[in-house]
Design an enzyme around this catalytic site. Sequence first.
Site, PDB file in Angstrom:
ATOM      1  N   ARG B 168      11.173  -4.889  -2.358  1.00 44.63           N
ATOM      2  CA  ARG B 168      10.333  -4.996  -3.830  1.00 44.63           C
ATOM      3  C   ARG B 168      11.813  -5.127  -4.903  1.00 44.63           C
ATOM      4  O   ARG B 168      12.004  -4.546  -5.916  1.00 44.63           O
ATOM      5  CB  ARG B 168       9.559  -3.835  -4.187  1.00 44.63           C
ATOM      6  CG  ARG B 168       8.524  -3.884  -3.644  1.00 44.63           C
ATOM      7  CD  ARG B 168       8.856  -5.592  -3.005  1.00 44.63           C
ATOM      8  NE  ARG B 168       6.599  -5.353  -1.885  1.00 44.63           N
ATOM      9  CZ  ARG B 168       6.114  -6.309  -1.985  1.00 44.63           C
ATOM     10  NH1 ARG B 168       6.557  -7.387  -1.743  1.00 44.63           N
ATOM     11  NH2 ARG B 168       5.736  -6.290  -0.595  1.00 44.63           N
ATOM     12  N   ASN B 210       9.708   3.437   3.772  1.00 42.52           N
ATOM     13  CA  ASN B 210       9.170   2.218   5.291  1.00 42.52           C
ATOM     14  C   ASN B 210      10.483   2.223   5.502  1.00 42.52           C
ATOM     15  O   ASN B 210      11.375   1.938   5.572  1.00 42.52           O
ATOM     16  CB  ASN B 210       8.899   1.013   4.775  1.00 42.52           C
ATOM     17  CG  ASN B 210       7.903   0.651   4.201  1.00 42.52           C
ATOM     18  OD1 ASN B 210       7.093   1.445   4.490  1.00 42.52           O
ATOM     19  ND2 ASN B 210       8.039  -0.290   3.431  1.00 42.52           N
ATOM     20  N   LYS B 287       6.813   8.767   4.258  1.00 43.36           N
ATOM     21  CA  LYS B 287       5.764   7.483   4.236  1.00 43.36           C
ATOM     22  C   LYS B 287       5.213   7.397   5.756  1.00 43.36           C
ATOM     23  O   LYS B 287       5.433   7.070   6.211  1.00 43.36           O
ATOM     24  CB  LYS B 287       5.748   6.434   3.341  1.00 43.36           C
ATOM     25  CG  LYS B 287       5.098   5.748   3.993  1.00 43.36           C
ATOM     26  CD  LYS B 287       5.748   4.217   3.042  1.00 43.36           C
ATOM     27  CE  LYS B 287       4.412   2.675   3.638  1.00 43.36           C
ATOM     28  NZ  LYS B 287       5.021   1.864   2.630  1.00 43.36           N
ATOM     29  N   GLU B 291       0.580   1.605   5.492  1.00 45.23           N
ATOM     30  CA  GLU B 291       0.684   0.281   6.258  1.00 45.23           C
ATOM     31  C   GLU B 291       1.719  -0.343   7.566  1.00 45.23           C
ATOM     32  O   GLU B 291       3.106  -0.491   7.419  1.00 45.23           O
ATOM     33  CB  GLU B 291       1.523   0.108   5.215  1.00 45.23           C
ATOM     34  CG  GLU B 291       0.779   0.077   3.851  1.00 45.23           C
ATOM     35  CD  GLU B 291       1.580  -0.692   2.379  1.00 45.23           C
ATOM     36  OE1 GLU B 291       1.287  -1.394   1.616  1.00 45.23           O
ATOM     37  OE2 GLU B 291       3.121  -0.163   2.492  1.00 45.23           O
ATOM     38  N   ARG B 324       4.243  11.169   0.749  1.00 41.28           N
ATOM     39  CA  ARG B 324       3.606  10.436  -0.073  1.00 41.28           C
ATOM     40  C   ARG B 324       1.783  10.182   0.497  1.00 41.28           C
ATOM     41  O   ARG B 324       1.724  10.297   1.145  1.00 41.28           O
ATOM     42  CB  ARG B 324       4.261   9.340  -0.377  1.00 41.28           C
ATOM     43  CG  ARG B 324       5.727   8.711  -0.808  1.00 41.28           C
ATOM     44  CD  ARG B 324       6.453   7.646  -0.772  1.00 41.28           C
ATOM     45  NE  ARG B 324       5.818   6.778  -1.252  1.00 41.28           N
ATOM     46  CZ  ARG B 324       5.272   5.321  -1.348  1.00 41.28           C
ATOM     47  NH1 ARG B 324       5.049   4.667   0.384  1.00 41.28           N
ATOM     48  NH2 ARG B 324       4.840   4.746  -1.607  1.00 41.28           N
ATOM     49  N   ARG B 336     -10.389   0.639  -1.329  1.00 43.43           N
ATOM     50  CA  ARG B 336      -9.039   1.396  -1.051  1.00 43.43           C
ATOM     51  C   ARG B 336      -8.830   2.304  -1.567  1.00 43.43           C
ATOM     52  O   ARG B 336      -7.729   3.144  -1.414  1.00 43.43           O
ATOM     53  CB  ARG B 336      -7.936  -0.326  -1.161  1.00 43.43           C
ATOM     54  CG  ARG B 336      -6.648   0.262  -1.332  1.00 43.43           C
ATOM     55  CD  ARG B 336      -5.789  -0.326  -0.817  1.00 43.43           C
ATOM     56  NE  ARG B 336      -4.285  -0.653  -1.585  1.00 43.43           N
ATOM     57  CZ  ARG B 336      -3.290  -1.306  -1.377  1.00 43.43           C
ATOM     58  NH1 ARG B 336      -3.648  -2.571  -1.319  1.00 43.43           N
ATOM     59  NH2 ARG B 336      -1.802  -1.095  -2.262  1.00 43.43           N
ATOM     60  N   LYS B 360       1.629   7.616  -6.847  1.00 44.74           N
ATOM     61  CA  LYS B 360       1.261   6.811  -7.713  1.00 44.74           C
ATOM     62  C   LYS B 360       0.328   6.874  -8.465  1.00 44.74           C
ATOM     63  O   LYS B 360      -0.856   7.258  -8.440  1.00 44.74           O
ATOM     64  CB  LYS B 360       1.149   5.278  -6.373  1.00 44.74           C
ATOM     65  CG  LYS B 360       1.974   5.242  -5.534  1.00 44.74           C
ATOM     66  CD  LYS B 360       1.674   3.650  -4.573  1.00 44.74           C
ATOM     67  CE  LYS B 360       3.095   2.982  -3.893  1.00 44.74           C
ATOM     68  NZ  LYS B 360       2.889   2.009  -3.518  1.00 44.74           N
ATOM     69  N   ASP B 365      -2.064   0.448  -6.862  1.00 40.22           N
ATOM     70  CA  ASP B 365      -0.483  -0.256  -6.160  1.00 40.22           C
ATOM     71  C   ASP B 365       0.303  -0.544  -7.439  1.00 40.22           C
ATOM     72  O   ASP B 365       0.020  -1.983  -7.380  1.00 40.22           O
ATOM     73  CB  ASP B 365      -0.554  -1.021  -6.133  1.00 40.22           C
ATOM     74  CG  ASP B 365       1.056  -1.118  -4.472  1.00 40.22           C
ATOM     75  OD1 ASP B 365       1.627  -0.691  -4.661  1.00 40.22           O
ATOM     76  OD2 ASP B 365       1.235  -1.406  -3.729  1.00 40.22           O
ATOM     77  N   GLU B 393       7.808  -5.138  -9.592  1.00 42.46           N
ATOM     78  CA  GLU B 393       6.735  -5.772  -7.881  1.00 42.46           C
ATOM     79  C   GLU B 393       5.870  -6.304  -8.468  1.00 42.46           C
ATOM     80  O   GLU B 393       5.662  -7.612  -7.954  1.00 42.46           O
ATOM     81  CB  GLU B 393       6.550  -4.341  -7.300  1.00 42.46           C
ATOM     82  CG  GLU B 393       6.035  -5.990  -5.709  1.00 42.46           C
ATOM     83  CD  GLU B 393       5.203  -4.396  -5.083  1.00 42.46           C
ATOM     84  OE1 GLU B 393       5.682  -3.470  -5.072  1.00 42.46           O
ATOM     85  OE2 GLU B 393       4.913  -4.800  -4.106  1.00 42.46           O
ATOM     86  N   HIS B 521      -4.392  -6.747  -8.836  1.00 46.75           N
ATOM     87  CA  HIS B 521      -3.917  -7.356  -7.650  1.00 46.75           C
ATOM     88  C   HIS B 521      -4.264  -8.785  -7.470  1.00 46.75           C
ATOM     89  O   HIS B 521      -4.543  -8.570  -6.037  1.00 46.75           O
ATOM     90  CB  HIS B 521      -4.322  -6.328  -6.740  1.00 46.75           C
ATOM     91  CG  HIS B 521      -3.465  -5.875  -5.550  1.00 46.75           C
ATOM     92  ND1 HIS B 521      -2.887  -6.906  -4.734  1.00 46.75           N
ATOM     93  CD2 HIS B 521      -2.822  -4.760  -4.688  1.00 46.75           C
ATOM     94  CE1 HIS B 521      -1.805  -6.388  -3.403  1.00 46.75           C
ATOM     95  NE2 HIS B 521      -2.345  -5.144  -3.684  1.00 46.75           N
ATOM     96  N   TRP B 543      -5.160  -6.442   1.546  1.00 49.49           N
ATOM     97  CA  TRP B 543      -4.866  -6.993   1.041  1.00 49.49           C
ATOM     98  C   TRP B 543      -4.888  -8.019  -0.071  1.00 49.49           C
ATOM     99  O   TRP B 543      -3.692  -8.673  -0.058  1.00 49.49           O
ATOM    100  CB  TRP B 543      -3.791  -7.822   2.246  1.00 49.49           C
ATOM    101  CG  TRP B 543      -3.190  -6.311   2.670  1.00 49.49           C
ATOM    102  CD1 TRP B 543      -2.702  -4.646   2.857  1.00 49.49           C
ATOM    103  CD2 TRP B 543      -2.580  -6.014   4.260  1.00 49.49           C
ATOM    104  NE1 TRP B 543      -2.655  -4.479   3.505  1.00 49.49           N
ATOM    105  CE2 TRP B 543      -1.697  -4.685   3.680  1.00 49.49           C
ATOM    106  CE3 TRP B 543      -1.730  -7.046   5.359  1.00 49.49           C
ATOM    107  CZ2 TRP B 543      -0.708  -4.292   5.347  1.00 49.49           C
ATOM    108  CZ3 TRP B 543      -1.034  -6.437   6.427  1.00 49.49           C
ATOM    109  CH2 TRP B 543      -0.872  -5.296   6.380  1.00 49.49           C
TER     110      TRP B 543
END
Lengths: 705, 705
Positions: B168, B210, B287, B291, B324, B336, B360, B365, B393, B521, B543
């Site tokens: 991102r 990640n 994290k 994911e 997180r 979600r 967040k 997201d 993002e 989203h 997703w």
Amino acid sequence: MSFAMSNGYELWLNYDKISDDTVLKTYRNQLQSVFMEEGGATMEAIMMELEMGLGGLLDREIRFDSLPSSGNQLVVSKYGSLPKDFKEDINIDYLNSEGYIIKHIKKSGRGYLVITGKEDIGLLYGTFHLLRILKMHQTLEGLNLEESPKVDIRMLNHWDNLDRTIERGYSGFSIWNWQTLPDYIDQRYIDYARANASIGINATALTNVNANALILTPQYLEKVQALAEVFRPYGLKVYLTARFSAPMEIGGLETADPLDQEVIQWWKNKAAEIYKSIPDFGGFLVKANSEGQPGPQNYGRTHLDGTNMLADALTPYKGNVIWRAFVYSEHDAEDRAKQAYSEFVPDDGKYRDNVLIQVKNGPIDFQPREPFHPMFGAMPNTPLMMEFQITKEYLGFATHLVYLPKLFEEVLQSDTYQKGKGSTVAKMVDGSLNTKKLTGMAGVSNIGTDTNWTGHPFGQADWYGFGRLAWDPSMNSEAIADEWLRTTFSNDEEFIKSVKKMMLESREAVVNYMNPLGLHHIFDTSHHYGPGPWVGNLSRPEWNPVYYHKADEDGIGFDRTKTGSNALSQYAPAFEEKFGNLETCPEEYLLWFHHLPWDYQLKSGRTLWDGLGIKYQQGVDQVKQMINTWENMKPYVDEYRHNQVRMLLGIQLKEAKWWRDACMLYFQTFSKMDFPKEMESPENTLEYYKSLKFPYAPGIRPQWD
Amino acid sequence: MSFAMSNGYELWLNYDKISDDTVLKTYRNQLQSVFMEEGGATMEAIMMELEMGLGGLLDREIRFDSLPSSGNQLVVSKYGSLPKDFKEDINIDYLNSEGYIIKHIKKSGRGYLVITGKEDIGLLYGTFHLLRILKMHQTLEGLNLEESPKVDIRMLNHWDNLDRTIERGYSGFSIWNWQTLPDYIDQRYIDYARANASIGINATALTNVNANALILTPQYLEKVQALAEVFRPYGLKVYLTARFSAPMEIGGLETADPLDQEVIQWWKNKAAEIYKSIPDFGGFLVKANSEGQPGPQNYGRTHLDGTNMLADALTPYKGNVIWRAFVYSEHDAEDRAKQAYSEFVPDDGKYRDNVLIQVKNGPIDFQPREPFHPMFGAMPNTPLMMEFQITKEYLGFATHLVYLPKLFEEVLQSDTYQKGKGSTVAKMVDGSLNTKKLTGMAGVSNIGTDTNWTGHPFGQADWYGFGRLAWDPSMNSEAIADEWLRTTFSNDEEFIKSVKKMMLESREAVVNYMNPLGLHHIFDTSHHYGPGPWVGNLSRPEWNPVYYHKADEDGIGFDRTKTGSNALSQYAPAFEEKFGNLETCPEEYLLWFHHLPWDYQLKSGRTLWDGLGIKYQQGVDQVKQMINTWENMKPYVDEYRHNQVRMLLGIQLKEAKWWRDACMLYFQTFSKMDFPKEMESPENTLEYYKSLKFPYAPGIRPQWD
């Protein structure tokens, strides 16, 4: 205070006020006004450069005036547009279309400094030359220069991927921001064109030779067009790499067979599409049937078939095909050094007129030292384009100070003996020995997003020097270093003397601490960062360092004489004789051509083993000397760049020792001999060096297939 | 002339001479000399900043003098070291350890401008504040400021990978050049620390959440140490992301089970190793089980188990674990938006004292607009750290001008009602409603190698604004825009007025042209570049954009009331009631909480369908207005940045139309209604928009598993 000062972004085009008052006063007097012929975009670029350059150097607004004036005037005009009496003093018969003359003439007792040529682009080149003269504080009085480039295509090859990674890039990432093109024109694009024009580079291949067909889709061509428009006023033509399988990948065809009618038509249509938006598009650069890239051989065709098919598609638009000779096959047990020659030489003379075969400087792969490629001189009827690597894949990335023009010069001045003594590679490349229709020189770019473009401040000299040698392959590297240092750092003679010496010696230093006495390709796998002479487990034999050094208990080196691979037979007889004979073979090429016992006696009287250790140590010592030299240069260099180079030299010393220790410890497992007394003891064990892993070293080639 | 001028590298810390002569004269008179307490590295950093900053703004060499002097002096000293009579005029009782006071006092008829505090870092913050005051041409006479940060950990999160790609990231690549660290210290590292200190940011997580375990190996820790040493004088603590499976990947263990003794010991040893070289190491950002990232749930353990295990390893060194809350499971069919709450809230109060849960700002997201995350206010006994995304993002990458502090402010000023009306998110974050032991705010960085750091010149305002809001979550975004514009561009009131207005409206513009009326989203897959409301083929339901808009012939929107997922029940009753009721639910959140028929009547009297089209059109029109505004600003902005923003606004308009057309055409396939008359006709077909592919859009997450 600006903390962006002296960050190197300006390259050799820093236009700060001339520091020497006498010189400044003289120039101000001699260049009181400027006359410029009216014209298009290139003339506008010249005007901008003069406003910035002459304005900056003289620290005053430039006054534009008509011609003739009261004299002391700079005149920038094509020859055809000059007043008759000016023409009388100038002879442009020997200029080519990119050439220029800079001449100081007197008319009615008034002095004029005239930059002229046949075309606008010559005037731009002449303008940059004049600015260089001023930056070097040279005299204008009596100036009479005539310059025409000796090589037609003077080209950068960017191995830049569409995701902005750069294969073998060590200065950040690709400056091509495809995401924001075509609408966003980064100032870098303009400055890139300026920098290239200032050293005469007139072509650029934007994309990696390990090509992605998407660059040929409308989505990307629109972006390429935007770049081409930025570059056009600067005489810089855009080339793209053509993936041979593009007709299948983006064209929906079921084959890419170069003899298939649909494929032929697809490329013709693609060429037409490209030239519609980029009328001065340069052409295609192709890597085919090499390291997994698709090519005509996938269809049982030859390189010749593929090349000529693409050439025909470009012919209507005067575009060129540049086809790389860097091929070697996983199915061919032959010495890799011989394969390109075998593949291409038999077809000499059969290529279309708009084809150049691009040949790496040496037969293997951009090593710190290689003999020149045997194809040079062996294809008298085919334009051979020189391919140098400006980025330092095998010479310490962007962290080592290694002045590459010294290497380029060594290659260019090598004697091929193909037309008798004095048949240098330079003369093969500039066509003077073969009267080639097309000539070219390519350099694999070291340019990236780093603020100073090249990561190492001295990396700029490699870009600069490549451009100068492409313009004139007979130039000597010392003169180039002189120019670059003066335009980039300072005219102080003490500084010039010391740093020029350091630059000129730096290439031999890297040979010594990496690959002395003709050793080659003993780099660690894939990323080529640091030594990996022990690597022997890669799928293709010729990817393994052990293939190249062939060290065993009996000795070390690659026998390329008649008793070995006989690669020497690809050279002219005089060369073969000299390098094949141990008495006459220069020691710097010893292990390239010969496999010799560890106790073989060198000219120094020492054994080969001792000699190897002494060379490795010498390389380390040379880096120490460079550090010393640089420390003494503190008074002459801005703190920003002095610091940068100081830190980088620290890394270079660390890595030079790493090379020495890792290689000598490894080779010792075969020689079973003690290190020579001249050599410092290794700092770690062989196991330690073998254990080092660098999964994120920069510039690794992505997975292609 | 320098062509690197005004390229934005200096951010809001450009120290060019003050352009207003009267102001300059006054300051020069009031700040004739500087007294600085002697001290360590932070005091040296202050001195350097004053030499550069005060010296640059006043355009003269700074004179350092003893205390007391003849007055008109700047005094920079910790309170404890001030002369007794100075102390009498200053009360530091209410300052915290990072706070400072800037006070103009008179002693024996002489004026002193005193910057003081309890610790060196306060003096540095105060120095930057003073420089800001000067840049904004504010008066020094009678100055009496007291500032303490309201939040303990004010942190950037870099989603930077070890290969320098940034998940991102849209402003180039990672500024961390791991290859040349630790030996090469890029000037950027220093300027990064300066910029952060200037806005009070005191922590940075260098690596992607990640995570890659290699960052915890000695090879990389040595590099991290080098950065930590650069940052230390600027009060900037380094955090690293800890990959939960690191004990297996780099530790050779067979499990990463947080209750396994070997695992526990491994992390203890690792912490000891880190703190040995980085004594002020901040801690781990994690994290886990999100994911595809490994986590305690892989071993049948809970987030609580994992968190507390890591926390215990850091406790001896006062390090923190930031864990997180962004988790959602592919095995959980639950909305979600609800999953993080369900996972964490039950364990409120059970976390160790050195743990923060990082949440967040919204439950999905980082959308252009989301309601605040229901966890805020729902865990009164656990430090909750706010996570904002500074990188865009979902807000147009680095090509759209969207002033994010407006979004941050909206979130922070949202009322959770958890302790009655006025229980804003800001008060939850700064701990004032819960007397939390630890407080924090994190921003996912938008910083990259682009010359100006953030790609879009206005992206700098988002970094700046995040820092200011982390210092004081109650600040308003208009005041921040004012500061940033004045320190970055100009104090011209005409400029400030117009551009501030443009910035403040820009966030609503992006909501309108991307995700109006509570849509969310509906971005294209993976890269999130442009619209993809039609995407419905991804392996995990949540997703897919179709999961979020739920458009069908009956209507559109996500029913999160009792009749739907009941996500509303995770909020306080007063909130639930307001947002659950169509009469009182603000229209900007309509489709976030409700599924409504296409002909549902909006407050305007128009149908939902018409309202949607009108909003999309309004977004496009707002961008046109921004372009207008910016064109008029030409006289006030340097050509370099004016050009940049102009070109970027062009892209923004193009993409705003793309969003409008693609979304409305797609939704029309369900609504079957004509576009409202206010809306311009789409420029292309739905099929065209669906066909667009961007395989090399920047910032795509690499393949992890």
